[in-house]
Scaffold this motif. Sequence first.
Motif: not given
Length: 124
Positions: A73, A76-78, A80, A120, A124
């Motif tokens: 995760r 993936d967040t980084r 995006k 994003l 979270l």
Amino acid sequence: MEKIFEQGLLYDFYGELLTEHQKRIYEEVVYHDMSLSEIAQEAGISRQGVHDLIRRCDRLLQDYEDKLHLLERFQDTRKKASEIRKLAEEGILQSGKETAAPDQAGTAYLERIRELSQELIEGL
């Protein structure tokens, strides 16, 4: 090199779940690049014991990731966030140029930024 990098990331996320002894030995291998023989001598255990402990820690850390997916995760967040930044920069550059349809290009960038930021937030 890639394995050491992956080990470091997994340790960053899940290292606190290891015992103090496991953490100390694992850090010597991953962060200080010490040989198994050096660690064995320093810790007062056999080289095979160090090898087994490292393999056990690798398995534990990977098991935590398989169950919790925190590293996945995070990556993936980084990814995006990086794409959002790139789109914003491109949008800023596009807004300064004369184009046939500046509103369409700007709208497309903003829509993609909106989609990524929503993903994003939901993640979270």
